[in-house]
Design an enzyme around this catalytic site. Structure first.
Site, short mmCIF file in Angstrom:
data_model
loop_
_atom_site.label_atom_id
_atom_site.label_comp_id
_atom_site.label_asym_id
_atom_site.label_seq_id
_atom_site.Cartn_x
_atom_site.Cartn_y
_atom_site.Cartn_z
CG PHE A 156 -2.22 0.76 1.02
CD1 PHE A 156 -3.13 0.37 0.05
CD2 PHE A 156 -2.51 1.86 1.80
CE1 PHE A 156 -4.31 1.08 -0.13
CE2 PHE A 156 -3.69 2.57 1.64
CZ PHE A 156 -4.60 2.18 0.67
NE ARG A 242 10.93 -3.90 -11.15
CZ ARG A 242 10.34 -2.81 -11.63
NH1 ARG A 242 9.10 -2.88 -12.07
NH2 ARG A 242 10.98 -1.66 -11.64
CD GLU A 271 9.57 -7.44 -17.64
OE1 GLU A 271 10.14 -6.45 -18.15
OE2 GLU A 271 8.72 -7.32 -16.75
CG HIS A 289 7.67 -3.54 -17.83
ND1 HIS A 289 8.70 -4.19 -17.19
CD2 HIS A 289 7.31 -2.54 -16.99
CE1 HIS A 289 8.94 -3.61 -16.03
NE2 HIS A 289 8.10 -2.59 -15.89
#
Length: 323
Positions: A156, A242, A271, A289
Site C-alpha cells: 500500500f 515485478r 523479461e 511492461h
C-alpha cells in the site's frame, strides 16, 4: 573543468536526451539494444555515471572490475531489484531511482488489466480481428462484473493507494490490503481501504488481487502455489509490480487447473521472455511492461534522473538516493 562522462544504456525521450547531452559528455545507445553484463561492466570502467533501466541486469559480478570509474548509477525506474545494491555500495557507487512520477500511469495500467481480464476484452478483440465473431447473443463471452466487488491490494505504497482510489471511488469496490508496516486507519480510509493482518487474509476475501509491492529477494515468489490456492475460486490476479513477485510456474498451473479464473500481467520473471504457456491462455491478459509508458511519465522519469546526477556532480545529496 571537463564535463562528467555518462552512458545512457537505452534510448530515452528526446527531450531528456537533449538535456543530458547539454549538461554532460553523454553517450547514447543509438541501437537501443539491451547491454550485456560484460558491456555494463566495461561501462563502469569507462564512465563517471551509468544510467541503467529495468532492462539492464547488474548482478555482483558486474561490479568486480578493479579499474572502476563510475561513481553513480542513475536508475531510470522506481524499482531497482535488477541492481545488486550491496555490491554497488561496497564499491562506493551511489544508486538513485525515480519515485512518485509514475504512480498514476502504473495504477491506470493495473485498472486496465483488471477490467480487461474481467470483461474478457482481450479475447473479444482477438475474435474480432480474426473475423470469427458471429454476432450478439445472450451467452456470448460472459465475463465478471467489476462494480461492487472486493479488490485486495498487496503493498500500500504510492501506487497501491492510487489503485485503491480508482477501484473504490470509480467502481464502488470494497478495498482491503496488506502492507508490511501499519497504515493509519484514517489514511487508509481516504482511499476507501482497510488493512488486514496477513496476505492470506486479503486473498481469502478478494475477487481481484493486485500486486504493488517491491521486487527482489524479500518478495520473490510472494505469490506461490499455496497463496494462489488461498485465493477465492473464480478470483483474478493482477501484477504490475515485478515479475519475480509471482512464481510463474505455479501461476500457470493455477490457471490451467481452474484454481483462479484469470490473470492480468504487465511484468514477467524473465523479461522480455514470456512463457509460451501464458501466451497460449485466453484467460490471461498480457502487456509488454507498459506501466509507465506515457510520454508525460517517461519524460518525468528521465528528468528525475537528470536531477539526481546533476545534484551528485555538484557535490549535493541526490534527492532520490536509495544506496
Amino acid at each position: 573543468m571537463s564535463k562528467p562522462r555518462i552512458l545512457v544504456t537505452r534510448r530515452w525521450p528526446a527531450a531528456v536526451e537533449k538535456i543530458l547531452s547539454d549538461r554532460f559528455h553523454t553517450t547514447l545507445n543509438a541501437d537501443d539494444i539491451a547491454m550485456s553484463g560484460e558491456a555494463l561492466s566495461d561501462a563502469l570502467d569507462a564512465y563517471d555515471a551509468v544510467l541503467p533501466t529495468v532492462s539492464d541486469r547488474l548482478p555482483a559480478a558486474v561490479f568486480d572490475s578493479v579499474t572502476q570509474r563510475a561513481r553513480i548509477l542513475g536508475n531510470f525506474g522506481v524499482g531497482y531489484n535488477h541492481i545488486d545494491i550491496g555490491a554497488a555500495k561496497a564499491r562506493g557507487i551511489v544508486v538513485t531511482n525515480t519515485p512518485g512520477v509514475l504512480t498514476d500511469c502504473t495504477a491506470d495500467i493495473a485498472m486496465l488489466l483488471l477490467l480487461t481480464v474481467a470483461r474478457r476484452g482481450g479475447e473479444g478483440e482477438r475474435q474480432i480481428r480474426a473475423g470469427e465473431w458471429q454476432g450478439w447473443c445472450p451467452t456470448h463471452m460472459i465475463g465478471t462484473k467489476v462494480t461492487g466487488k472486493t479488490v485486495g491490494i498487496i503493498g500500500f505504497g504510492r501506487i497501491g493507494k492510487a489503485f485503491a482510489q480508482r477501484c473504490h471511488f470509480g467502481f464502488g469496490m470494497d478495498v482491503v490490503f496488506f502492507n508490511r508496516s501499519p497504515v493509519d486507519p484514517t489514511e487508509a480510509a481516504r482511499y476507501g481501504a482497510r488493512q488486514l493482518p496477513t496476505v492470506e487474509d486479503v486473498l481469502a476475501l478478494s475477487d481481484f488481487v493486485s500486486l504493488h509491492c517491491p521486487g527482489g529477494e524479500e518478495n520473490r515468489h510472494l505469490m506461490n502455489a499455496a497463496r494462489l490456492a488461498s485465493m477465492k475460486p473464480g478470483a483474478f490476479l493482477i501484477n504490475t509490480a515485478r515479475g519475480d513477485v509471482v512464481d510463474e510456474a505455479a501461476l500457470i498451473a493455477a490457471l490451467k487447473d481452474g484454481v483462479i479464473r484469470g490473470a492480468g500481467l504487465d511484468v514477467y520473471a524473465a523479461e522480455p521472455h514470456v512463457s509460451e504457456a501464458l501466451r497460449a491462455m485466453e484467460n490471461v491478459v498480457l502487456l509488454p511492461h507498459l506501466g509507465s509508458a506515457t510520454e508525460e511519465t517517461r519524460t518525468a522519469m528521465g528528468m528525475k534522473v537528470v536531477e539526481n546526477i546533476t545534484a551528485f556532480f555538484e557535490g549535493k545529496e541526490p534527492p532520490d538516493r536509495v544506496a
